[in-house]
Design an enzyme around this catalytic site. Structure first.
Site, PDB file in Angstrom:
ATOM      1  N   ASP A  20       0.818  -1.212   0.000  1.00 18.39           N
ATOM      2  CA  ASP A  20       0.000   0.000   0.000  1.00 18.39           C
ATOM      3  C   ASP A  20       0.857   1.270   0.000  1.00 18.39           C
ATOM      4  O   ASP A  20       0.617   2.170   0.786  1.00 18.39           O
ATOM      5  CB  ASP A  20      -0.893  -0.078   1.255  1.00 18.39           C
ATOM      6  CG  ASP A  20      -1.896   1.053   1.348  1.00 18.39           C
ATOM      7  OD1 ASP A  20      -2.393   1.501   0.300  1.00 18.39           O
ATOM      8  OD2 ASP A  20      -2.185   1.480   2.490  1.00 18.39           O
ATOM      9  N   GLU A  66       3.532  -8.323   7.239  1.00 19.36           N
ATOM     10  CA  GLU A  66       2.246  -8.920   6.880  1.00 19.36           C
ATOM     11  C   GLU A  66       2.330  -9.995   5.803  1.00 19.36           C
ATOM     12  O   GLU A  66       1.596  -9.954   4.812  1.00 19.36           O
ATOM     13  CB  GLU A  66       1.265  -7.830   6.454  1.00 19.36           C
ATOM     14  CG  GLU A  66       1.016  -6.789   7.533  1.00 19.36           C
ATOM     15  CD  GLU A  66      -0.241  -5.959   7.287  1.00 19.36           C
ATOM     16  OE1 GLU A  66      -0.744  -5.961   6.155  1.00 19.36           O
ATOM     17  OE2 GLU A  66      -0.717  -5.336   8.258  1.00 19.36           O
ATOM     18  N   TYR A  72      -6.594  -3.543  12.551  1.00 21.09           N
ATOM     19  CA  TYR A  72      -7.480  -2.469  12.063  1.00 21.09           C
ATOM     20  C   TYR A  72      -8.937  -2.718  12.416  1.00 21.09           C
ATOM     21  O   TYR A  72      -9.824  -2.262  11.698  1.00 21.09           O
ATOM     22  CB  TYR A  72      -7.295  -2.308  10.540  1.00 21.09           C
ATOM     23  CG  TYR A  72      -5.951  -1.701  10.206  1.00 21.09           C
ATOM     24  CD1 TYR A  72      -5.769  -0.326  10.205  1.00 21.09           C
ATOM     25  CD2 TYR A  72      -4.848  -2.514   9.948  1.00 21.09           C
ATOM     26  CE1 TYR A  72      -4.531   0.242   9.933  1.00 21.09           C
ATOM     27  CE2 TYR A  72      -3.601  -1.954   9.672  1.00 21.09           C
ATOM     28  CZ  TYR A  72      -3.449  -0.573   9.675  1.00 21.09           C
ATOM     29  OH  TYR A  72      -2.225  -0.013   9.410  1.00 21.09           O
ATOM     30  N   GLU A  79       0.956  -1.500  14.069  1.00 23.44           N
ATOM     31  CA  GLU A  79       0.092  -0.665  13.224  1.00 23.44           C
ATOM     32  C   GLU A  79      -1.320  -0.693  13.782  1.00 23.44           C
ATOM     33  O   GLU A  79      -1.846  -1.760  14.120  1.00 23.44           O
ATOM     34  CB  GLU A  79       0.024  -1.179  11.776  1.00 23.44           C
ATOM     35  CG  GLU A  79       1.226  -0.888  10.935  1.00 23.44           C
ATOM     36  CD  GLU A  79       1.049  -1.337   9.478  1.00 23.44           C
ATOM     37  OE1 GLU A  79      -0.096  -1.366   8.977  1.00 23.44           O
ATOM     38  OE2 GLU A  79       2.069  -1.674   8.860  1.00 23.44           O
TER      39      GLU A  79
HETATM   40  C1  BDP Z   1      -1.431  -2.582   6.628  1.00 28.42           C
HETATM   41  C2  BDP Z   1      -0.110  -2.433   5.875  1.00 28.42           C
HETATM   42  C3  BDP Z   1       0.180  -0.972   5.531  1.00 28.42           C
HETATM   43  C4  BDP Z   1      -1.052  -0.295   4.992  1.00 28.42           C
HETATM   44  C5  BDP Z   1      -2.141  -0.356   6.054  1.00 28.42           C
HETATM   45  C6  BDP Z   1      -3.435   0.343   5.653  1.00 28.42           C
HETATM   46  O1  BDP Z   1       0.953  -2.968   6.615  1.00 28.42           O
HETATM   47  O2  BDP Z   1       1.250  -0.907   4.627  1.00 28.42           O
HETATM   48  O3  BDP Z   1      -0.833   1.006   4.557  1.00 28.42           O
HETATM   49  O4  BDP Z   1      -2.441  -1.692   6.279  1.00 28.42           O
HETATM   50  O5  BDP Z   1      -4.315  -0.323   5.124  1.00 28.42           O
HETATM   51  O6  BDP Z   1      -1.984  -3.790   6.317  1.00 28.42           O
HETATM   52  O7  BDP Z   1      -3.541   1.540   5.848  1.00 28.42           O
END
Ligand code: BDP
Length: 600
Positions: A166, A412, A467, A503
């Site tokens: 991404d 990932e 997320y 993250e």
């Molecule tokens: C994660 C990835 C990252 C993406 C992020 C996203 O590690 O590179 O930018 O998600 O979706 O899975 O913002």
């Protein structure tokens, strides 16, 4: 690999500035255009990505070869010396000709390479360097990607680069180009490892030389006082009561190596900066200098308007200033090795770094990326060799940095798929063999859950990217918090390893505000972060939190990104969103050490 330096025995010139540039038309190599001055070029700065520097979509989206050229002189005084041409990085492949003769090629877009060009240069006239840069990603490269070929109405071949990560595939000569000299007998490499025995700092060094093996080694403190001396290619040196390198309070010693020739004269010297500190994972803690450290900071990108991924030292200083302002103590080089310049700055500024290779997107079945034909990632990709090389080159480059406390050998990957363990076991073993002093991790994503992940045993710290509250349970933060809490507990119960949220974040449009939780608004980003904070604060095995992302950044085009990824706490031009102020409140109240042990 030593950073280029000028000193009493070495000279250095920069070849940065405006080069000549052109896209390849598919015939450049066959027509051996590197033998003559390039025709039909436009000016292009180095270092920089070329993609955003013209108003031509063919430049921005070019797939394949491009050419760079410039002229330079070498001093007559350099006759008889090694004359090393060094590229900080060329993304993703570079091949170099001097005066029409090939001198080196390099695969991998984020690590340096160099060659002795003394046999190829003229001392009495101008020299020409031509560089072919290729940006293709396929199943043999890291990152991986695939090129799709189709024909336009006129029958011309159109190549489109697709990839499974991404961030935009910026290309070009991204980091400085320099020439430095050394004598024929010289310091090839230095490895420094440090430890603490009671009040004594132990500095183990190993020097590799060419020619003479007679070396003198001196350690100087920041005031240039000699604090230890040694000779021989390797030894343990001791410093009583050393000043330690600490997060936020860096202290750097200099290990000075001198190569002595048979007549007793010093022919080469190199000054390597290093800090004395230890790193260890023990139980539920991540220890720096024996004390439980708590990571607070960000996953970042090397990314900016106009420059793309080109080194921008002003931007680096600004980012470090913002990190200090907000109270961060660390970042991860998501998702590739950053410039040597930024690593040196982190050493100097006491910012802790998780250092990652460019093995990103090794998952062919993930949501938006999954094409209609689901494939087993590990049976499809063939990048193990490039991945190994990337690990070797990263460790060779960054092994002496005090700021680096952990290696991340992938981001990932499809850890839940059959074959993942077999793929990663040799890479984890290699990393540990090359550097037994630092923990390693494979950054995990949601699909490799406690019940499905096959590779968690290979990590010393479980680095999780999560997320919930965004890609799942959007606008249901209560549920997101519960799901997160349960999952973190499940990981702890399964592995008894420290957990690090590397993250978590929500896309946020600066200026979009709301009184009720509304995805994409500045308030939602704060609520989202707070949900994670509340969960992490209850769990003493959570050793760190890196918000995704420090700043908004460019991605490829698609229906899930509007002008890039907007999960930045700062905008792409480094203005704070509400979350920046919110995070600042939190981070300033979290100490670097003992956060979890003092009953928070
Ligand atoms: C994660 C990835 C990252 C993406 C992020 C996203 O590690 O590179 O930018 O998600 O979706 O899975 O913002």
């Amino acid at each position: 690999m030593l950073y280029p330096q000028s000193n009493t025995k070495r000279e250095l010139i920069e070849l940065n500035g405006i080069w000549s540039f052109k896209l390849d038309d598919g015939t450049g190599v066959a027509n051996r255009i590197y033998e003559q001055k390039l025709q039909g070029t436009i000016p292009m700065p180095v270092p920089a990505s070329y993609n955003d520097l013209t108003e031509d979509a063919r430049v921005r989206d070019h797939v394949g070869d491009v050419w760079y050229e410039r002229e330079f002189y070498v001093s007559e005084a350099w006759r008889g010396k090694r004359i090393i041409l060094r590229f900080g990085s060329v993304t993703h492949y570079g091949k170099v000709w001097i005066n029409g003769q090939e001198v080196i090629e390099h695969h991998g877009g984020y690590t340096p390479f160099e060659a002795d060009i003394a046999p190829f240069v003229f001392f009495d006239r101008k020299n020409r360097v031509i560089v072919l840069v290729n940006n293709v990603l396929d199943y043999t490269t890291v990152p991986i990607g695939e090129v799709n070929v189709r024909r336009d109405a006129a029958g011309n071949e159109i190549r489109k680069q697709d990839y499974f990560h991404d961030f935009f595939n910026y290309s070009g000569i991204h980091r400085p180009v320099r020439i430095y000299t050394t004598a024929q007998q010289y310091v090839k490499d230095i490895t420094i490892r440090t430890d603490l025995r009671g009040q004594t700092g132990v500095v183990y060094y190993k020097v590799e030389t060419e020619g003479s093996t007679n070396v003198k080694v001196t350690i100087l403190d920041e005031q240039e006082n000699v604090v230890a001396e040694s000779s021989g290619l390797h030894a343990d040196m001791e410093i009583e009561d050393p000043v330690l390198w600490e997060p936020g309070a860096a202290y750097l010693y200099t290990l000075k190596v001198e190569v002595i020739s048979i007549d007793g004269s010093v022919v080469d010297t190199y000054n390597e900066l290093f800090g004395i500190r230890t790193v260890k994972v023990e139980g539920k803690e991540f220890l720096i200098n024996g004390k439980p450290f708590y990571f607070k900071g960000f996953g970042k990108h090397e990314d900016a308007e106009i420059h793309g991924k080109g080194l921008d030292e002003a931007l680096n200083i600004k980012d470090f200033s913002l990190m200090k302002w907000i109270g961060a103590n660390s970042f991860r080089t998501s998702h590739y090795p950053y410039s040597e310049e930024i690593m040196r700055l982190a050493d100097r500024e006491g910012i802790v770094v998780v250092d990652e290779v460019a093995a990103v997107g090794l998952h062919l079945s993930l949501g938006a990326y999954a094409s209609s034909n689901k494939r087993n990632t590990w049976q499809t990709i063939q990048c193990q060799e490039s991945h190994q090389l990337a690990i070797k080159e990263l460790i060779k480059r960054d092994k002496n940095h005090a700021c680096v406390v952990m290696w991340a050998i992938a981001n990932e990957p499809a850890g839940e798929e059959e074959g993942a363990y077999e793929y990663f076991k040799p890479l984890a073993d290699l990393t540990r063999k090359l550097d037994p002093t630092r923990p390693i991790t494979i950054v995990n994503y949601f699909a490799a859950s406690p019940t499905t992940c096959k590779i968690h045993s290979l990590s010393d710290v479980l680095c999780l990217n999560r997320y919930v509250g965004w890609y799942a349970f959007g606008n249901d933060l209560e549920m997101a918090g519960r799901v997160l809490h349960q999952e973190l507990l499940a990981w702890w119960n399964l592995t008894a390893k420290p957990v690090f949220l590397t993250e978590f974040g929500a896309d946020t449009i600066q200026g979009l505000t709301s009184t009720v939780p509304l995805m994409w608004s500045e308030e939602y980003q704060c609520d989202f972060l707070q949900t994670y904070h509340q969960v992490m604060d209850k769990l003493d095995f959570v050793v760190g939190e890196h918000v995704w992302n420090f700043a908004d950044f460019a991605t490829k085009q698609g229906i899930v990104r509007v002008d890039g990824n907007k999960k930045g706490v700062f905008t792409r031009d480094r203005r704070p969103k509400k979350a920046a102020h919110f995070l600042r409140e939190r981070y300033r109240n979290i100490k670097d050490y003992y956060y979890k042990t003092e009953g928070n």
